[in-house]
Design an enzyme around this catalytic site. Structure first.
Site, short mmCIF file in Angstrom:
data_model
loop_
_atom_site.label_atom_id
_atom_site.label_comp_id
_atom_site.label_asym_id
_atom_site.label_seq_id
_atom_site.Cartn_x
_atom_site.Cartn_y
_atom_site.Cartn_z
CE1 TYR A 1 6.79 32.11 -30.60
CE2 TYR A 1 6.25 34.12 -29.40
CZ TYR A 1 6.52 32.76 -29.40
OH TYR A 1 6.52 32.05 -28.23
CG ASN B 1 2.60 26.51 -33.34
OD1 ASN B 1 2.75 26.12 -32.18
ND2 ASN B 1 3.24 27.57 -33.82
CG HIS C 1 5.53 24.01 -23.69
ND1 HIS C 1 6.45 23.39 -24.51
CD2 HIS C 1 5.33 25.25 -24.24
CE1 HIS C 1 6.80 24.22 -25.50
NE2 HIS C 1 6.12 25.35 -25.35
CG ASP D 1 -5.22 11.94 -23.71
OD1 ASP D 1 -4.10 11.43 -23.92
OD2 ASP D 1 -5.71 12.04 -22.56
CG HIS E 1 6.92 24.39 -31.85
ND1 HIS E 1 5.83 24.68 -31.07
CD2 HIS E 1 7.10 23.04 -31.77
CE1 HIS E 1 5.38 23.57 -30.52
NE2 HIS E 1 6.14 22.55 -30.93
CG LEU E 2 5.80 30.45 -35.89
CD1 LEU E 2 4.82 31.36 -35.19
CD2 LEU E 2 6.00 30.86 -37.32
CB SER E 3 10.46 30.27 -31.39
OG SER E 3 9.70 29.47 -30.51
NE ARG F 1 8.96 29.69 -24.15
CZ ARG F 1 7.74 30.21 -24.03
NH1 ARG F 1 6.72 29.63 -24.62
NH2 ARG F 1 7.53 31.31 -23.34
C1 DQA Z 1 5.44 28.29 -30.14
C2 DQA Z 1 6.40 28.02 -28.99
C3 DQA Z 1 5.66 27.87 -27.68
O1 DQA Z 1 6.58 27.63 -26.63
C4 DQA Z 1 4.89 29.13 -27.37
O2 DQA Z 1 4.13 28.95 -26.18
C5 DQA Z 1 4.04 29.59 -28.48
C6 DQA Z 1 4.52 29.46 -29.86
C7 DQA Z 1 6.18 28.60 -31.46
O3 DQA Z 1 5.53 28.59 -32.49
O4 DQA Z 1 7.37 28.90 -31.44
O5 DQA Z 1 2.98 30.17 -28.27
O6 DQA Z 1 4.66 27.13 -30.36
#
Ligand code: DQA
Length: 155
Positions: free
Chosen positions: A26, A78, A84, A91, A104-106, A115
């Site tokens: 991250y 985010n 997931h 909703d 998402h950062l990753s 994921r």
């Molecule tokens: C995340 C990716 C998710 O799978 C993970 O549970 C996170 C961060 C990301 O920003 O990459 O907490 O949303």
């Protein structure tokens, strides 16, 4: 007083630990610093940005619902681990019917298979993943360019 369209930047669980949390996944930037940069960017584009993080699904649902009374024009979100799992957050976003960009950062598609599925992506205006904090910047710029009604500059 700040003027301009209002966006909310929402962060899900464990993102309060950015900087310490799995930095190899991250990065090293803290949430505070990401928020501060995002607010400055929004201001430079004539937008207002308010940031909120919670580790609790219900708090995020409450916050999304509150957007309707606060003249919010959309979200950058985010959902973190709730990405997931959370039908409830999905909703809530559908209930308020405001546009949102998922960040998402990753790169969630390059990690564990669970994921790769998001409860949000098919409803999002756009999805950014794998760009680290730059993803938030892109999402804000995208909102500014494509999703907000043009406003009359105040005199
Ligand atoms: C995340 C990716 C998710 O799978 C993970 O549970 C996170 C961060 C990301 O920003 O990459 O907490 O949303």
């Amino acid at each position: 007083m700040a003027t301009g369209p209002l966006l909310w930047l929402l962060h899900g669980p464990n993102l309060n630990m950015l900087g310490q949390r799995e930095p190899e996944v991250y990065g090293s930037q803290t949430l505070e610093s990401i928020n501060a940069q995002s607010v400055l960017l929004a201001q430079s584009l004539g937008l207002r940005l308010e940031c909120f993080q919670s580790n609790h699904e219900g708090e995020l649902v409450d916050r999304i619902q509150q957007a309707l009374n606060q003249n919010v024009e959309g979200f950058v979100i985010n959902p973190a681990g709730f990405t997931h799992t959370s039908v409830a957050l999905r909703d809530a976003l559908a209930a308020v019917a405001l546009p949102f960009v998922e960040v998402h950062l990753s790169n969630i598609h390059r990690r564990e298979p669970f994921r790769s599925h998001s409860y949000f992506s098919d409803k999002a205006e756009a999805v950014v993943c794998g760009m680290g904090p730059l993803g938030y910047e892109s999402a804000i710029r995208f909102f500014h360019k494509h999703l907000l009604k043009p406003t009359t500059p105040s005199r």
